[in-house]
Design an enzyme around this catalytic site. Structure first.
Site, PDB file in Angstrom:
ATOM      1  N   SER A  47       0.828  -1.192   0.000  1.00 37.32           N
ATOM      2  CA  SER A  47       0.000   0.000   0.000  1.00 37.32           C
ATOM      3  C   SER A  47       0.870   1.252   0.000  1.00 37.32           C
ATOM      4  CB  SER A  47      -0.952  -0.059   1.204  1.00 37.32           C
ATOM      5  OG  SER A  47      -1.951   0.912   1.121  1.00 37.32           O
ATOM      6  N   ASP A  51     -11.921  -0.259   0.864  1.00 39.61           N
ATOM      7  CA  ASP A  51     -11.224  -1.238   0.053  1.00 39.61           C
ATOM      8  C   ASP A  51     -11.292  -0.854  -1.426  1.00 39.61           C
ATOM      9  OD1 ASP A  51      -9.816  -3.890   0.570  1.00 39.61           O
ATOM     10  OD2 ASP A  51     -11.093  -4.427  -1.118  1.00 39.61           O
ATOM     11  N   HIS A  77      -7.610  -4.823  -1.447  1.00 39.20           N
ATOM     12  CA  HIS A  77      -6.439  -4.143  -0.897  1.00 39.20           C
ATOM     13  C   HIS A  77      -5.844  -4.968   0.237  1.00 39.20           C
ATOM     14  CE1 HIS A  77      -4.031  -0.550  -0.913  1.00 39.20           C
ATOM     15  NE2 HIS A  77      -4.165  -0.402   0.385  1.00 39.20           N
TER      16      HIS A  77
END
Length: 338
Positions: free
Chosen positions: A183, A283, A317
């Site tokens: 991320s 998400d 994610h």
């Protein structure tokens, strides 16, 4: 534009105007799936140096050693790092390559241990360094801050890397280091590998954005807005990474993977993004942006003739254990052997 993208675009525009802490890339978290060259060789523990003063430590675990530092680079509190050693580190006398593994937003240096990094690396001949990077530090030295220094880039590159090389048996060279992340940490990995060309021979991004200026759901420069909004909300007390309302354009260019393409030539580049996020705002918000920016970056790499390994997988994610294992084996294969 799909209805999903229209919804995401509306929410993104709202987020840019007044974002809460949850906007930080990586807020979904890494969910669980399933001491040192000279010092260690002498049988001693790690010591201070490179502007780092150790204020807490744990070196009793056979593999996972922990340190917390006082440093002028980070004001108001003391950042920490986990150093995961190979199974045979204490008995082999060998020198090892190093993987710097960066966490996502709203996470910390323990996040990868919560995910399962110990079993994932069991038997692997590599040291894994997992530092704090701030709740929304974006692996940068910010343009402005109202909470004291938050120079995460300086802490990692100018202090932590030389400290690791001085205190553990590492290959302190280009072919001895890799950087990877999830991320926000995936962006940090891409940024560090390009901006500090001679530091890392391999770079990996697991659900990390790969373009700062490109559009996400029709919003140009969405990731810069994202970084500014999230850092202002939860990291910098209203300060920003790139400047607001006007960006520091030179800093954006210096950090933008797409504008530093030649820095990836000759390196191992690995990226993975999800194509079917969970039906929740966060998400979807995170992974739609990740997927669009990685696709844009891949196009630039292809047109420049720069080799890379890119994957799109089902899901949202998160870190996918199968792709992480594939990446880890690729990292070890690219770096100098222990």
């Amino acid at each position: 534009m799909s209805e999903q993208h229209r919804t995401t675009r509306r929410n993104l525009l709202k987020a840019v105007g007044g974002v809460s802490a949850a906007v930080t890339l990586g807020s979904a978290g890494v969910v669980a799936s399933a001491s040192s060259a000279g010092a260690a060789a002498r049988g001693a523990t790690a010591g201070d140096g490179f502007g780092l003063h150790i204020v807490d430590r744990m070196e009793s675990d056979p593999r996972m050693w922990y340190y917390r530092f006082q440093t002028a680079a980070i004001g108001g509190w003391s950042p920490a790092v986990n150093v995961l050693l190979p199974d045979d580190y204490h008995s082999s006398g060998r020198t090892y390559p190093v993987l710097y593994l960066l966490h996502g937003g709203e996470q910390d240096f323990i996040s990868w241990d919560r995910w399962g990094i110990r079993p994932a690396t069991a038997g692997k001949p590599v040291i894994v360094v997992m530092p704090d990077g701030g709740r929304a530090g974006w692996y940068s030295n910010p343009v402005s801050t109202n909470v004291g220094a938050r120079n995460w880039e300086h802490f990692h590159i100018e202090q932590l890397i030389p400290w690791i090389d001085a205190n553990f048996r590492t290959y302190a060279e280009f072919d001895g280091r890799a950087v990877s992340g999830f991320s926000m940490g995936g962006f940090g990995a891409l940024k560090y590998a390009a901006k500090y060309w001679g530091h890392f021979a391999s770079v990996s991004s697991h659900s990390g954005p790969a373009s700062l200026r490109g559009p996400v759901a029709g919003v140009n420069g969405a990731v810069v807005h994202w970084a500014n909004a999230s850092s202002a909300a939860v990291e910098l007390g209203g300060g920003t990474v790139y400047g607001a309302p006007f960006w520091d354009q030179a800093r954006v260019t210096a950090d933008n993977p797409i504008e530093r393409l030649e820095s990836y030539r000759g390196k191992r580049v690995f990226m993975v993004a999800g194509t079917s996020p969970e039906p929740t705002f966060w998400d979807t918000f995170n992974e739609v942006g990740v997927l669009e920016t990685q696709r844009e970056f891949r196009g630039f790499l292809d047109r420049a003739g720069i080799q890379h390994e890119s994957h799109e997988r089902a899901g949202g994610h998160k870190v996918d254990p199968g792709f992480f294992d594939r990446d880890l084996n690729g990292i070890i294969g690219r770096l100098r052997k222990a």
